[in-house]
Design an enzyme around this catalytic site. Structure first.
Site, PDB file in Angstrom:
ATOM      1  N   ARG A  65       1.165  -3.154 -13.661  1.00  0.00           N
ATOM      2  CA  ARG A  65       2.070  -4.249 -13.311  1.00  0.00           C
ATOM      3  C   ARG A  65       2.245  -4.413 -11.806  1.00  0.00           C
ATOM      4  O   ARG A  65       2.055  -5.510 -11.262  1.00  0.00           O
ATOM      5  CB  ARG A  65       3.462  -4.008 -13.942  1.00  0.00           C
ATOM      6  CG  ARG A  65       3.559  -4.382 -15.389  1.00  0.00           C
ATOM      7  CD  ARG A  65       4.513  -3.426 -16.095  1.00  0.00           C
ATOM      8  NE  ARG A  65       3.874  -2.128 -16.157  1.00  0.00           N
ATOM      9  CZ  ARG A  65       3.093  -1.747 -17.155  1.00  0.00           C
ATOM     10  NH1 ARG A  65       2.963  -2.506 -18.193  1.00  0.00           N
ATOM     11  NH2 ARG A  65       2.469  -0.588 -17.141  1.00  0.00           N
ATOM     12  N   THR A  66       2.636  -3.348 -11.116  1.00  0.00           N
ATOM     13  CA  THR A  66       3.026  -3.471  -9.707  1.00  0.00           C
ATOM     14  C   THR A  66       1.843  -3.909  -8.842  1.00  0.00           C
ATOM     15  O   THR A  66       1.970  -4.794  -7.992  1.00  0.00           O
ATOM     16  CB  THR A  66       3.598  -2.129  -9.203  1.00  0.00           C
ATOM     17  OG1 THR A  66       4.540  -1.656 -10.164  1.00  0.00           O
ATOM     18  CG2 THR A  66       4.273  -2.284  -7.866  1.00  0.00           C
ATOM     19  N   LYS A  93     -11.888  13.303   1.311  1.00  0.00           N
ATOM     20  CA  LYS A  93     -12.506  14.221   2.289  1.00  0.00           C
ATOM     21  C   LYS A  93     -11.451  14.897   3.164  1.00  0.00           C
ATOM     22  O   LYS A  93     -11.775  15.566   4.136  1.00  0.00           O
ATOM     23  CB  LYS A  93     -13.476  13.442   3.186  1.00  0.00           C
ATOM     24  CG  LYS A  93     -14.621  12.774   2.443  1.00  0.00           C
ATOM     25  CD  LYS A  93     -15.456  11.961   3.445  1.00  0.00           C
ATOM     26  CE  LYS A  93     -16.334  10.959   2.735  1.00  0.00           C
ATOM     27  NZ  LYS A  93     -16.809   9.910   3.650  1.00  0.00           N
ATOM     28  N   ARG A 115       1.975   2.761  -2.925  1.00  0.00           N
ATOM     29  CA  ARG A 115       2.460   3.601  -4.035  1.00  0.00           C
ATOM     30  C   ARG A 115       1.890   4.990  -3.828  1.00  0.00           C
ATOM     31  O   ARG A 115       0.695   5.152  -3.565  1.00  0.00           O
ATOM     32  CB  ARG A 115       2.024   3.065  -5.396  1.00  0.00           C
ATOM     33  CG  ARG A 115       2.323   4.072  -6.513  1.00  0.00           C
ATOM     34  CD  ARG A 115       2.173   3.514  -7.887  1.00  0.00           C
ATOM     35  NE  ARG A 115       3.248   2.600  -8.218  1.00  0.00           N
ATOM     36  CZ  ARG A 115       3.501   2.160  -9.450  1.00  0.00           C
ATOM     37  NH1 ARG A 115       2.739   2.548 -10.460  1.00  0.00           N
ATOM     38  NH2 ARG A 115       4.495   1.325  -9.674  1.00  0.00           N
ATOM     39  N   HIS A 143      11.733   2.842  -6.557  1.00  0.00           N
ATOM     40  CA  HIS A 143      10.776   1.773  -6.890  1.00  0.00           C
ATOM     41  C   HIS A 143      11.552   0.468  -6.670  1.00  0.00           C
ATOM     42  O   HIS A 143      11.978  -0.197  -7.623  1.00  0.00           O
ATOM     43  CB  HIS A 143      10.338   1.939  -8.336  1.00  0.00           C
ATOM     44  CG  HIS A 143       9.152   1.096  -8.739  1.00  0.00           C
ATOM     45  ND1 HIS A 143       8.660   0.066  -7.965  1.00  0.00           N
ATOM     46  CD2 HIS A 143       8.369   1.150  -9.846  1.00  0.00           C
ATOM     47  CE1 HIS A 143       7.620  -0.489  -8.591  1.00  0.00           C
ATOM     48  NE2 HIS A 143       7.420   0.160  -9.727  1.00  0.00           N
TER      49      HIS A 143
HETATM   50  N1   CP Z   1       6.754  -0.700 -13.849  1.00  0.00           N
HETATM   51  C1   CP Z   1       5.690  -0.225 -13.175  1.00  0.00           C
HETATM   52  O1   CP Z   1       5.800   0.272 -12.041  1.00  0.00           O
HETATM   53  O2   CP Z   1       4.505  -0.341 -13.842  1.00  0.00           O
HETATM   54  P1   CP Z   1       3.087   0.093 -13.249  1.00  0.00           P
HETATM   55  O3   CP Z   1       3.097   1.585 -13.111  1.00  0.00           O
HETATM   56  O4   CP Z   1       2.075  -0.404 -14.225  1.00  0.00           O
HETATM   57  O5   CP Z   1       2.938  -0.548 -11.901  1.00  0.00           O
END
Ligand code: CP
Length: 315
Positions: A65-66, A93, A115, A143
Site C-alpha cells: 500500500r504505502t 555491500k 521505510r 507510520h
Molecule cells: N499499511 C501499510 O503500511 O501497508 P504496507 O506495508 O503494504 O505499505
C-alpha cells in the site's frame, strides 16, 4: 475543541512523525488532502504541483500500500519517481544508510520517502541530507501517513474527530500504526483505548494518554471506531499468546462481536490483513468496513504531504 487549521501555514520540509505535530498542522494536511481528493476522480488524474521535482522511494522493508500510494501520489503531482529497493543495491555491500541517501541526493533528488526496519532511520536521514524526508514507517516507532489517512477516513465518515471513542485492537506493542494513531487522535480530541493481551498492550501506554483494556467484550459497545491491527509475526519475538487460535477467540473481530458494537461503528485495518485471525472476512468486507476507503484516501493524503513538504523546502 481542536483549533481550526485554516490560518496555519505549513513550514516543515520533513514529515517524520505525528508526535511533534500540532493539531493545527495535522488539520492543514487533512484539509490539503481534501483538496487533492478530487484529482483522482478526473479523467486526467494529474496536477502540475511537483513538475520537475524528483521523488525517490527508499524502501528497506516490504510494502504494498504505502509504496504504491507514494508512487502514484508523486506521479499525480507530475513528479519524476524512482523506486529504490535495498535488495540489489550497494546496501548489500555494506554502504551505510547515510551514504546511500547522500549518493541518491547527489543525483538531484528533492524528496526521499523512507521505510526502514530501524526506529528513527528517517530522523537520521533528515540530518544527513538537504532534501525533504518523509517517514513511510520506521520500525515500531511511527507510520505518520497511515495515521493521517486513518484520521482522514474517520473524519469523512463521522464528520469530526473530537469526542470520538476509538479502539485500537491487537499488537500495539509492535505497532508503529498504533503509536502514530495515538498521537494524531489524541491531539485532535479523540479518546483512544488500546485493547489486547497484556503481553501486546502493556499498561505503560497509559502514560501516553491511552486507556488500556484487556477484555474486548467488556468494552466493544463503547466505540465509534474500531481499528484492528495485524498480528506482526515478523516482529513478535517470543510467545506473547498461547496460540493464534486463542488470540482469535479472545480478540478477533467477528460477526458475533460486531452485533454488540454500535450500529454505526466504523471498522478499520491498516493492512495487510490476516483474514481469519484478527478479523473475519465477514467483517473485513462488511458494510461497516472502511478498509479499502482507507487505501483510496491514502493517495490524497500522500499527495498533500509531498506537496506541503516540497513547498516548505522552497520548491
Ligand atoms: N499499511 C501499510 O503500511 O501497508 P504496507 O506495508 O503494504 O505499505
Amino acid at each position: 475543541m481542536a483549533a481550526p487549521a485554516a490560518e496555519t501555514t505549513w513550514t516543515r520540509k520533513h514529515l517524520l512523525d505525528l508526535e511533534s505535530l500540532s493539531a493545527d498542522e495535522i488539520g492543514v494536511i487533512l484539509d490539503t488532502a481534501e483538496a487533492f481528493k478530487d484529482v483522482s476522480t478526473r479523467s486526467v488524474k494529474k496536477v502540475p504541483a511537483l513538475r520537475g521535482r524528483v521523488v525517490v522511494n527508499l524502501f528497506f522493508e516490504e510494502s504494498t500500500r504505502t509504496r504504491t500510494s507514494f508512487t502514484l501520489a508523486a506521479q499525480r503531482l507530475s513528479a519524476d519517481v524512482i523506486d529504490f529497493s535495498a535488495k540489489g543495491s550497494s546496501v548489500a555491500k555494506g554502504e551505510t544508510l547515510g551514504d546511500t541517501a547522500r549518493n541518491i541526493e547527489a543525483m538531484g533528488v528533492d524528496l526521499i520517502v523512507c521505510r526502514h526496519p530501524a526506529s528513527g532511520a528517517p530522523h537520521l536521514l533528515s540530518r544527513c541530507v538537504n532534501c525533504c524526508v518523509i517517514n513511510a514507517g520506521d520500525g515500531r516507532h511511527e507510520h505518520p501517513t497511515q495515521a493521517l489517512l486513518d484520521l482522514f477516513t474517520i473524519r469523512q465518515h463521522k464528520g469530526r474527530i473530537e469526542g470520538l471513542k476509538v479502539a485500537i485492537v491487537g499488537d500495539v506493542a509492535n505497532s508503529r500504526v498504533a503509536r502514530s494513531n495515538l498521537w494524531g487522535l489524541t491531539k485532535l480530541g479523540a479518546e483512544v483505548t488500546f485493547v489486547g493481551p497484556t503481553t501486546l498492550v502493556p499498561r505503560t501506554f497509559e502514560q501516553f494518554g491511552a486507556r488500556v483494556c484487556h477484555d474486548i467484550d467488556a468494552v466493544i459497545g463503547e466505540f465509534d471506531v474500531i481499528n484492528m491491527l495485524r498480528i506482526q509475526m515478523e516482529r513478535v519475538t517470543s510467545n506473547v499468546f498461547p496460540s493464534v487460535q486463542e488470540y482469535t477467540r479472545l480478540f478477533g473481530l467477528n460477526g458475533q462481536r460486531m452485533r454488540r458494537a454500535k450500529p454505526d461503528v466504523l471498522v478499520m485495518h491498516p493492512g495487510p490483513m490476516n483474514r481469519g485471525i484478527e478479523i473475519t472476512t465477514e467483517v473485513a468486507d462488511g458494510a461497516r468496513s472502511a478498509i479499502l476507503q482507507q487505501v483510496t484516501n491514502g493517495l490524497a493524503v500522500r499527495m498533500a504531504v509531498l506537496f506541503l513538504c516540497n513547498q516548505a523546502a522552497g520548491g
